[in-house]
Motif scaffolding. Structure first.
Motif, PDB file in Angstrom:
ATOM      1  N   MET A  34       0.843  -1.197   0.000  1.00  0.00           N
ATOM      2  CA  MET A  34       0.000   0.000   0.000  1.00  0.00           C
ATOM      3  C   MET A  34       0.878   1.247   0.000  1.00  0.00           C
ATOM      4  O   MET A  34       1.997   1.245   0.538  1.00  0.00           O
ATOM      5  N   GLY A  35       0.343   2.303  -0.566  1.00  0.00           N
ATOM      6  CA  GLY A  35       1.095   3.549  -0.605  1.00  0.00           C
ATOM      7  C   GLY A  35       0.207   4.759  -0.411  1.00  0.00           C
ATOM      8  O   GLY A  35      -1.013   4.690  -0.604  1.00  0.00           O
ATOM      9  N   TRP A  36       0.829   5.836   0.004  1.00  0.00           N
ATOM     10  CA  TRP A  36       0.172   7.139   0.095  1.00  0.00           C
ATOM     11  C   TRP A  36       0.929   8.123  -0.799  1.00  0.00           C
ATOM     12  O   TRP A  36       2.161   8.161  -0.785  1.00  0.00           O
ATOM     13  N   PHE A  37       0.173   8.905  -1.528  1.00  0.00           N
ATOM     14  CA  PHE A  37       0.705   9.961  -2.373  1.00  0.00           C
ATOM     15  C   PHE A  37      -0.080  11.239  -2.086  1.00  0.00           C
ATOM     16  O   PHE A  37      -1.173  11.186  -1.513  1.00  0.00           O
ATOM     17  N   ARG A  38       0.473  12.357  -2.505  1.00  0.00           N
ATOM     18  CA  ARG A  38      -0.256  13.610  -2.344  1.00  0.00           C
ATOM     19  C   ARG A  38      -0.035  14.494  -3.564  1.00  0.00           C
ATOM     20  O   ARG A  38       0.967  14.371  -4.264  1.00  0.00           O
ATOM     21  N   GLN A  39      -0.992  15.372  -3.773  1.00  0.00           N
ATOM     22  CA  GLN A  39      -0.925  16.264  -4.920  1.00  0.00           C
ATOM     23  C   GLN A  39      -1.430  17.640  -4.534  1.00  0.00           C
ATOM     24  O   GLN A  39      -2.563  17.788  -4.071  1.00  0.00           O
ATOM     25  N   PRO A  41      -2.383  21.610  -5.692  1.00  0.00           N
ATOM     26  CA  PRO A  41      -2.986  22.201  -6.896  1.00  0.00           C
ATOM     27  C   PRO A  41      -1.928  22.633  -7.899  1.00  0.00           C
ATOM     28  O   PRO A  41      -0.977  23.323  -7.551  1.00  0.00           O
ATOM     29  N   GLY A  42      -2.071  22.189  -9.130  1.00  0.00           N
ATOM     30  CA  GLY A  42      -1.151  22.591 -10.181  1.00  0.00           C
ATOM     31  C   GLY A  42       0.192  21.875 -10.172  1.00  0.00           C
ATOM     32  O   GLY A  42       1.074  22.215 -10.965  1.00  0.00           O
ATOM     33  N   LYS A  43       0.344  20.879  -9.297  1.00  0.00           N
ATOM     34  CA  LYS A  43       1.622  20.172  -9.211  1.00  0.00           C
ATOM     35  C   LYS A  43       1.433  18.689  -9.502  1.00  0.00           C
ATOM     36  O   LYS A  43       0.325  18.173  -9.516  1.00  0.00           O
ATOM     37  N   GLU A  44       2.569  18.018  -9.714  1.00  0.00           N
ATOM     38  CA  GLU A  44       2.551  16.582  -9.936  1.00  0.00           C
ATOM     39  C   GLU A  44       2.241  15.858  -8.623  1.00  0.00           C
ATOM     40  O   GLU A  44       2.547  16.347  -7.534  1.00  0.00           O
ATOM     41  N   ARG A  45       1.654  14.697  -8.772  1.00  0.00           N
ATOM     42  CA  ARG A  45       1.434  13.864  -7.590  1.00  0.00           C
ATOM     43  C   ARG A  45       2.790  13.333  -7.120  1.00  0.00           C
ATOM     44  O   ARG A  45       3.627  12.933  -7.930  1.00  0.00           O
ATOM     45  N   GLU A  89       1.365  24.085   4.073  1.00  0.00           N
ATOM     46  CA  GLU A  89       1.646  23.929   2.651  1.00  0.00           C
ATOM     47  C   GLU A  89       0.409  24.094   1.792  1.00  0.00           C
ATOM     48  O   GLU A  89       0.425  23.751   0.616  1.00  0.00           O
ATOM     49  N   GLY A  90      -0.679  24.558   2.399  1.00  0.00           N
ATOM     50  CA  GLY A  90      -1.887  24.772   1.623  1.00  0.00           C
ATOM     51  C   GLY A  90      -2.767  23.539   1.605  1.00  0.00           C
ATOM     52  O   GLY A  90      -2.847  22.817   2.591  1.00  0.00           O
ATOM     53  N   ALA A  91      -3.409  23.299   0.473  1.00  0.00           N
ATOM     54  CA  ALA A  91      -4.373  22.216   0.353  1.00  0.00           C
ATOM     55  C   ALA A  91      -3.831  21.130  -0.563  1.00  0.00           C
ATOM     56  O   ALA A  91      -3.613  21.373  -1.759  1.00  0.00           O
ATOM     57  N   ASP A  92      -3.592  19.972  -0.018  1.00  0.00           N
ATOM     58  CA  ASP A  92      -3.149  18.827  -0.807  1.00  0.00           C
ATOM     59  C   ASP A  92      -4.230  17.754  -0.786  1.00  0.00           C
ATOM     60  O   ASP A  92      -4.921  17.589   0.225  1.00  0.00           O
ATOM     61  N   VAL A  93      -4.337  17.020  -1.860  1.00  0.00           N
ATOM     62  CA  VAL A  93      -5.201  15.844  -1.872  1.00  0.00           C
ATOM     63  C   VAL A  93      -4.317  14.620  -1.657  1.00  0.00           C
ATOM     64  O   VAL A  93      -3.321  14.449  -2.367  1.00  0.00           O
ATOM     65  N   TYR A  94      -4.673  13.813  -0.679  1.00  0.00           N
ATOM     66  CA  TYR A  94      -3.919  12.607  -0.366  1.00  0.00           C
ATOM     67  C   TYR A  94      -4.635  11.397  -0.951  1.00  0.00           C
ATOM     68  O   TYR A  94      -5.835  11.220  -0.750  1.00  0.00           O
ATOM     69  N   TYR A  95      -3.853  10.598  -1.662  1.00  0.00           N
ATOM     70  CA  TYR A  95      -4.383   9.413  -2.326  1.00  0.00           C
ATOM     71  C   TYR A  95      -3.775   8.147  -1.728  1.00  0.00           C
ATOM     72  O   TYR A  95      -2.579   8.081  -1.458  1.00  0.00           O
ATOM     73  N   CYS A  96      -4.607   7.153  -1.606  1.00  0.00           N
ATOM     74  CA  CYS A  96      -4.190   5.823  -1.214  1.00  0.00           C
ATOM     75  C   CYS A  96      -4.075   4.971  -2.478  1.00  0.00           C
ATOM     76  O   CYS A  96      -4.879   5.123  -3.402  1.00  0.00           O
ATOM     77  N   ALA A  97      -3.071   4.075  -2.507  1.00  0.00           N
ATOM     78  CA  ALA A  97      -2.882   3.216  -3.668  1.00  0.00           C
ATOM     79  C   ALA A  97      -2.524   1.803  -3.229  1.00  0.00           C
ATOM     80  O   ALA A  97      -1.949   1.614  -2.156  1.00  0.00           O
ATOM     81  N   ALA A  98      -2.860   0.831  -4.081  1.00  0.00           N
ATOM     82  CA  ALA A  98      -2.580  -0.569  -3.764  1.00  0.00           C
ATOM     83  C   ALA A  98      -1.981  -1.275  -4.966  1.00  0.00           C
ATOM     84  O   ALA A  98      -2.354  -1.022  -6.113  1.00  0.00           O
ATOM     85  N   GLU A  99      -1.043  -2.169  -4.666  1.00  0.00           N
ATOM     86  CA  GLU A  99      -0.445  -2.986  -5.709  1.00  0.00           C
ATOM     87  C   GLU A  99      -0.159  -4.364  -5.150  1.00  0.00           C
ATOM     88  O   GLU A  99       0.427  -4.503  -4.066  1.00  0.00           O
ATOM     89  N   TYR A 100      -0.551  -5.374  -5.922  1.00  0.00           N
ATOM     90  CA  TYR A 100      -0.355  -6.753  -5.480  1.00  0.00           C
ATOM     91  C   TYR A 100       1.129  -7.096  -5.445  1.00  0.00           C
ATOM     92  O   TYR A 100       1.875  -6.814  -6.382  1.00  0.00           O
ATOM     93  N   ASP A 107       6.972   4.578  -6.967  1.00  0.00           N
ATOM     94  CA  ASP A 107       6.534   5.188  -8.215  1.00  0.00           C
ATOM     95  C   ASP A 107       5.048   4.978  -8.409  1.00  0.00           C
ATOM     96  O   ASP A 107       4.557   3.852  -8.326  1.00  0.00           O
ATOM     97  N   GLU A 108       4.326   6.053  -8.709  1.00  0.00           N
ATOM     98  CA  GLU A 108       2.877   5.934  -8.858  1.00  0.00           C
ATOM     99  C   GLU A 108       2.505   5.010 -10.017  1.00  0.00           C
ATOM    100  O   GLU A 108       1.434   4.390  -9.996  1.00  0.00           O
ATOM    101  N   ASP A 109       3.375   4.884 -11.003  1.00  0.00           N
ATOM    102  CA  ASP A 109       3.078   4.014 -12.137  1.00  0.00           C
ATOM    103  C   ASP A 109       3.100   2.532 -11.756  1.00  0.00           C
ATOM    104  O   ASP A 109       2.626   1.690 -12.516  1.00  0.00           O
ATOM    105  N   ASP A 110       3.628   2.217 -10.599  1.00  0.00           N
ATOM    106  CA  ASP A 110       3.676   0.827 -10.137  1.00  0.00           C
ATOM    107  C   ASP A 110       2.367   0.372  -9.507  1.00  0.00           C
ATOM    108  O   ASP A 110       2.192  -0.808  -9.257  1.00  0.00           O
ATOM    109  N   TYR A 111       1.471   1.303  -9.237  1.00  0.00           N
ATOM    110  CA  TYR A 111       0.232   0.982  -8.549  1.00  0.00           C
ATOM    111  C   TYR A 111      -0.933   0.814  -9.520  1.00  0.00           C
ATOM    112  O   TYR A 111      -1.133   1.627 -10.417  1.00  0.00           O
ATOM    113  N   SER A 112      -1.713  -0.234  -9.274  1.00  0.00           N
ATOM    114  CA  SER A 112      -2.851  -0.532 -10.153  1.00  0.00           C
ATOM    115  C   SER A 112      -4.157   0.057  -9.648  1.00  0.00           C
ATOM    116  O   SER A 112      -5.081   0.275 -10.439  1.00  0.00           O
TER     117      SER A 112
END
Length: 124
Positions: A34-39, A41-45, A89-100, A107-112
């Protein structure tokens, strides 16, 4: 198919704490890293933290190391992100991700699978 639902975001003052949760809808949660990412406004995740399927191994971005802690409860199909000493740091959106699998993934590209995100706003 794995569905992920984040919760726990909100408005907090700088220096405060929040705990994010991510509930996964799968019977084999313990087989997923499992992973956590954040993004911002106007920036890369960007990568925040990741945890192995067993919870024994974690990896955290240098920018939040020492302030953020990832953990998981496989019995509850939930991964957490404890965030302390939050910076304005303002307003970030935090995303949860999962990969088997048993590896850790930065890397976000590793998550399905991804959740819809939860917003965290830190005011100064």
């Amino acid at each position: 198919q794995v569905q992920l639902v984040e919760s726990g975001g909100g408005l907090v003052q700088a220096g405060g704490s929040l705990r994010l949760s991510c509930l996964a809808s799968t019977r084999t949660f313990s087989a997923y890293a499992m992973g956590w990412f954040r993004q911002a406004p106007g920036k890369e995740r960007e990568f925040v933290s990741t945890i192995s399927w067993s919870g024994d191994v974690t990896d955290t971005a240098d920018s939040v190391k020492g302030r953020f802690t990832i953990s998981r409860d496989n019995a509850k199909n939930t991964v957490y992100l404890q965030m302390n000493n939050l910076k304005p740091e303002g307003a970030d959106v935090y995303y949860c991700a999962a990969e088997y699998g048993s590896s850790l993934f930065r890397d976000e590209d590793d998550y399905s699978y991804w959740g819809q995100g939860t917003q965290v706003t830190v005011s100064s």
